[in-house]
Design an enzyme around this catalytic site. Structure first.
Site, PDB file in Angstrom:
ATOM      1  N   GLY A 135       6.306 -28.154   9.217  1.00 60.73           N
ATOM      2  CA  GLY A 135       6.971 -29.310   8.636  1.00 60.73           C
ATOM      3  C   GLY A 135       6.053 -30.495   8.751  1.00 60.73           C
ATOM      4  N   ASP A 253      18.447 -35.963   5.649  1.00 65.25           N
ATOM      5  CA  ASP A 253      17.659 -34.941   4.948  1.00 65.25           C
ATOM      6  C   ASP A 253      18.443 -33.636   4.853  1.00 65.25           C
ATOM      7  OD1 ASP A 253      15.552 -33.871   3.583  1.00 65.25           O
ATOM      8  OD2 ASP A 253      14.320 -33.483   5.344  1.00 65.25           O
TER       9      ASP A 253
END
Ligand SMILES: Nc1ncnc2c1ncn2[C@@H]1O[C@H](COP(=O)(O)OP(=O)(O)OP(=O)(O)O)[C@@H](O)[C@H]1O
Length: 969
Positions: A135, A253
């Site tokens: 990520g 998110d």
């Protein structure tokens, strides 16, 4: 001697004489022969002797197995040392150039199979076995703990202060959610297990989860899941959202990629991960958040936002679970808004448009905004704003907006849902029943993807909807009244300075990094300070339950606690390490009641605390939750606070004070999901030239009065950090930094009430002007030549738990790891470490390219360079490097989520599904359990997926680059 023995003796003598006579005739030979002719053993002998089966092993195996012993036989001097084994690297690039060779050029710790991460405090050892994903913040490794005999997922944060700081926020928020709000693990939020610093990397250990929902859809060939599964997952996500709203935390998110299946639990369970973008509701500093497809209108428009933005994302996710494709796959923000307006048949209300800083980019004024308070003003034709056409946008922005392909044939929401093909084998009566549920779904979605954040249903309201409860749906749902969730009343003016961002919200902003803003604590790890939270910001039917005498009006919810400090767990100082750029005690939030908080956070009155190394002090996660602060109040932050960067934020492209993270940074503008959605081209969005004209300017104010004792490692807010950052190192030992601030909210100006029935009014309108032609669609079995009853996840009887396990197992790529521990758990896109592989299938590697279109938030030249006071560094390394990770970095709105794709050409299944360019899963992901008709049911008999085809004639492109080049505003 008797007769018998005399007879025997005579007999033997005769035999001996005969033998002698014979020996005279035959030449001598040995009495025992070495070889005998084969004669099968008698049966009795066969039974008693063990049968020995000799299986010849392959030569290579015979030569290599027990090779150490073999060598030792050959050479007794031979000594084997495991350390000398060649490493099987899991990190790419694997060349150590930073951190004394421990880190690669991206500041990632170079991992190899059997690399050991050690929590120096507890001496717990984490044996790295695989990489689960990448990520923005670093890598997530699957690790084995021999002590507990279990696997965990360890997120290893990049060795950069910015990432470190933001990851601390994740630790704080998640720890708080876990321990304080959900101690019994009932709310579907991933559990944080441990955190520590190793080799200058913050490592966060989580429970190991399985496949994410995006992968699940992909495995299902981007066909939607069955309604019962959608319902089940919706319920679980709502559980989490209710909790988060109570905690005043916005995830920021939410998307299918951040919802993971649990591998071991039955019935099917999901959990929400990735709180690295999360913030407190009252500390919404970033303006560029949420992955584009799931981005709420208020975020898109640059308006203030609340937990309601997660509800929007949730609505998008529910629709996607049903449809298999994103509801609003906007290729650009213009395209996103265009799709919203078309599909929902309305537009953001005038009160949002009036205040939002990006309104002029997407709308033109066609009337007076005088009566903006009137809700009718925002209803379609009577709005003072009209969305720009493509041409108008182009004329205004001097570039064409990027428009993606149509998947829904310009249908509205009702049409999209109702015309979605049914499972082929569904009996008529079942079709009727499903049609009813679809109506419930439509109604449900309308309450979620509601333009007006004030009217959008809260998690609690949504959780009572018949679609979720399973009650018969008879008429449009009117949610019970809930204490209003007011538009975020910022106590800190939003300045869109990513450097401050949610770090600032968390008290971890690099600009204020050395400030210690919390009460003095000598707390152990995860110490919880005296704390109370607004466990209910609103309760159904509890209008006006807030009974404080401060004149907040009559509808501020049931919060009535007068405790003052949102005390959150502070992870600061793990392992005795201290980081210059952080305080030992940070405030991630304060009292839900700003008025009371004020008295708590006076300058220098103990709020500033020495962040002595090793202390885990409580952090307060924010000031006052917006519900309790005036919508129009603001705090004037003294010079040097992140606020001052507002208009000159790097979001404008200056890059001077950019975020070190991808959150709002340019790099993050990739949308990593690259699954063939139309956003595969670079967006032509650019930054808005409008300065932030926040609506927090009508008089209410707060002020910061920083403590003036700062440690050398920390930087005064107004001071740049260049001298600090490049040489950033975690320091052992602490420095007594102190600082403090005071807040004072002086004015509360207005309150809002919910009106639920408008939702229907609006959405009903939406259904009028849609093309009829798109309504009738053939049965998928008729028009899809490859339609198959056996398709994955389509069969009744699937057990989702086993599915999760199966997915996990089946998606393992073939390369076996050099591990003695059996590989279980997550199998997805991440099995090809170290390859830059074209086999990655999730959040695939962002294309390596500079992004000339990104004006705002683009990494300044020299990203990665932490000079210039947190100039936005490598926020999205895929901009800068040949990205190697299976998951390209994304985050924070930037949401560079490329879902997959490099292997697509290899594995295209040849039109098995109705949108040929949607990439089917890897072949080896499609076999096994999930396909089995016998096991594809939930324990509650819910079929896993639908045998349905997409009614959408437009096919997602083969190149599923789902990038988000959206601008940073
Ligand atoms: N608990 C877990 N169990 C299994 N896999 C996990 C877990 N946590 C994270 N992962 C995997 O690692 C990937 C990256 O994790 P996460 O999203 O937390 O990192 P990030 O750096 O914050 O990513 P992003 O850039 O999307 O914000 C996830 O997509 C997921 O595949």
């Amino acid at each position: 001697m008797d007769e018998v023995s005399a007879g025997k003796e005579g007999e033997s003598r005769a035999q001996e004489a005969a033998r002698e006579q014979l020996s005279l005739q035959i030449p001598w030979s040995p009495s025992q022969r070495a070889f005998f002719p084969y004669s099968p053993l008698p049966r009795t002998a066969q039974k008693s002797s063990p049968l020995r089966v000799v299986v010849r092993r392959p030569l290579v195996r015979r030569l290599t197995k027990d090779i150490v012993e073999t060598y030792q036989i050959c050479n007794p001097q031979f000594k084997y040392s495991e350390e000398l084994n060649p490493k099987r690297f899991l990190t790419t690039p694997s060349i150590g150039v930073l951190n004394e060779g421990y880190d690669n050029a991206n500041s990632d710790l170079i991992l190899a199979v059997n690399f050991v991460l050690v929590n120096l405090d507890s001496q717990r050892r984490y044996l790295v076995k695989d990489v689960l994903g990448h990520g923005t913040f670093g890598q997530v490794a699957k690790c084995w703990i021999s002590e507990t005999n279990s696997f965990v997922a360890v997120k290893i944060i990049k060795n950069q202060p910015a990432y470190y700081q933001q990851a601390l926020v994740e630790v704080s928020i998640l720890t708080t959610l876990n321990k304080k709000f959900d101690p019994e693990d009932k709310h579907h939020i991933v559990r944080i297990l441990d955190y520590f610093v190793y080799q200058r990397h913050l490592c966060i250990s989580f429970e190991l989860l399985g496949t994410n929902l995006y992968e699940l859809l992909k495995i299902n060939k981007f066909r939607g899941l069955s309604l019962s599964i959608v319902q089940l997952f919706s319920k679980q996500i709502l559980h989490a959202l209710v909790l988060m709203k109570d905690a005043g935390i916005i995830h920021c998110d939410l998307k299918p990629e951040n919802i993971l299946l649990c591998t071991t639990v039955k019935p099917a369970e999901i959990k929400i991960i990735d709180f690295g973008s999360a913030c407190m509701e009252d500390r919404t500093v970033y303006s560029y958040i949420q992955s584009r497809y799931y981005r709420s209108p208020e975020v898109l428009l640059g308006s203030q936002y609340t937990t309601a933005i997660d509800m929007w994302s949730f609505g998008c996710i529910v629709a996607e679970l049903f449809l298999g494709l994103p509801l609003f796959p906007g290729a650009s923000e213009f395209d996103l808004l265009r799709r919203m307006i078309e599909i929902l048949g309305g537009q953001p209300p005038d009160h949002v448009l009036k205040e939002a800083k990006n309104t002029s980019k997407f709308f033109k004024r066609v009337g007076s905004v005088h009566h903006v308070g009137n809700s009718e003003a925002s209803m379609g034709a009577r709005s003072a704003y009209q969305a720009l056409t493509e041409e108008e946008y182009e004329a205004r922005e001097l570039k064409k907006p990027l428009i993606g392909k149509e998947y829904f044939n310009h249908m509205n929401l009702e049409q999209i849902v109702t015309t979605y093909p049914h499972r082929k084998t569904l009996p008529d009566e079942e079709i009727l029943r499903e049609n009813q549920i679809r109506l419930a779904l439509i109604d449900f979605l309308k309450g979620l993807v509601e333009f007006d954040p004030v009217k959008r249903w809260s998690p609690l309201q949504a959780s009572r909807h018949p679609f979720v409860t399973g009650e018969p749906f008879t008429c449009p749902y009117k949610p019970p009244l809930e204490t209003p969730c007011m538009p975020v009343a910022q106590n800190v003016k939003v300045d869109h300075h990513p450097g401050g961002g949610h770090w600032f919200a968390a008290g971890l902003s690099p600009q204020i990094s050395s400030m210690n803003r919390g009460p003095p604590q000598n707390s152990p790890h995860f110490h919880v300070a005296p704390y109370s939270h607004a466990s209910s910001y609103g309760s159904l039917g509890s209008h006006g339950s807030y009974n404080d005498s401060a004149g907040l009006g009559s509808s501020y919810g049931s919060y009535g606690d007068n405790s003052s400090l949102y005390a959150y767990y502070s992870p600061i100082g793990p392992s005795g390490l201290n980081i210059r750029a952080q305080g030992g005690l940070s405030i991630l939030g304060a009292s839900p009641d700003a008025r009371r908080r004020t008295s708590q956070l006076t300058p220098g009155n103990g709020i500033g605390v020495s962040p002595s190394a090793g202390n885990f002090a409580p952090m307060s996660l924010g000031a006052s939750p917006s519900q309790f602060t005036p919508p129009s109040s603001h705090i004037q932050v003294s010079a040097g606070s992140p606020v001052k960067y507002g208009p000159t934020s790097p979001a404008r492209g200056s890059g001077v004070h950019g975020s070190p993270l991808g959150k709002v940074a340019a790099g993050s503008q990739f949308n990593r999901r690259s699954c063939g959605y139309p956003g595969s081209l670079q967006s032509q969005e650019n930054t808005s030239s409008l300065p932030w004209q926040g609506h927090l300017t009508d008089g209410a104010s707060c002020s910061y009065a920083e403590g003036n004792s700062r440690g050398h490692g920390g930087s005064p807010r107004h001071v740049q950090l260049p001298s600090i950052v490049p040489s950033w190192r975690q320091q052992r030992g602490g420095n007594g930094f102190t600082s403090g601030y005071s807040l004072a909210v002086h004015k509360i100006s207005e309150s809002f009430t919910l009106s639920s029935n408008v939702v229907f009014q609006q959405t009903t309108e939406a259904s009028h002007d849609k093309p009829e032609s798109s309504l009738s669609l053939p049965d998928p079995g008729d028009w899809d030549p490859n339609y198959s009853e056996e398709l994955l996840l389509q069969e009744d009887g699937l057990d989702v738990s086993s599915l999760a396990t199966e997915l996990t197992n089946k998606m393992r790529f073939s390369h076996a790891l050099d591990t003695a521990v059996p590989m279980t758990g997550v199998g997805r896109f991440n099995r090809i470490p170290n390859t830059g592989s074209n086999l990655s299938n999730h959040r695939a590697i962002g294309p390596v390219q500079a992004n000339p279109h990104v004006e705002v938030g683009s990494p300044p030249s020299g990203h990665g360079n932490m000079h210039a006071g947190y100039t936005r560094p490598i926020s999205n390394p895929s901009y800068l490097i040949p990205h190697f990770s299976q998951n390209s970095p994304s985050r924070l709105g930037l949401q560079p989520v490329q879902r997959s794709t490099h292997w697509q050409s290899t594995f295209v299944g040849g039109g098995e599904w109705n949108h040929p360019n949607v990439q089917p899963p890897l072949p080896n992901c499609n076999t096994g359990g999930p396909r089995s008709p016998s096991n594809n049911k939930f324990t509650n008999s819910m079929p896993w997926g639908r045998k349905a085809g997409h009614p959408f004639t437009t096919i997602p492109p083969t190149s599923h680059a789902r990038r988000d080049f959206g601008k940073i505003t």
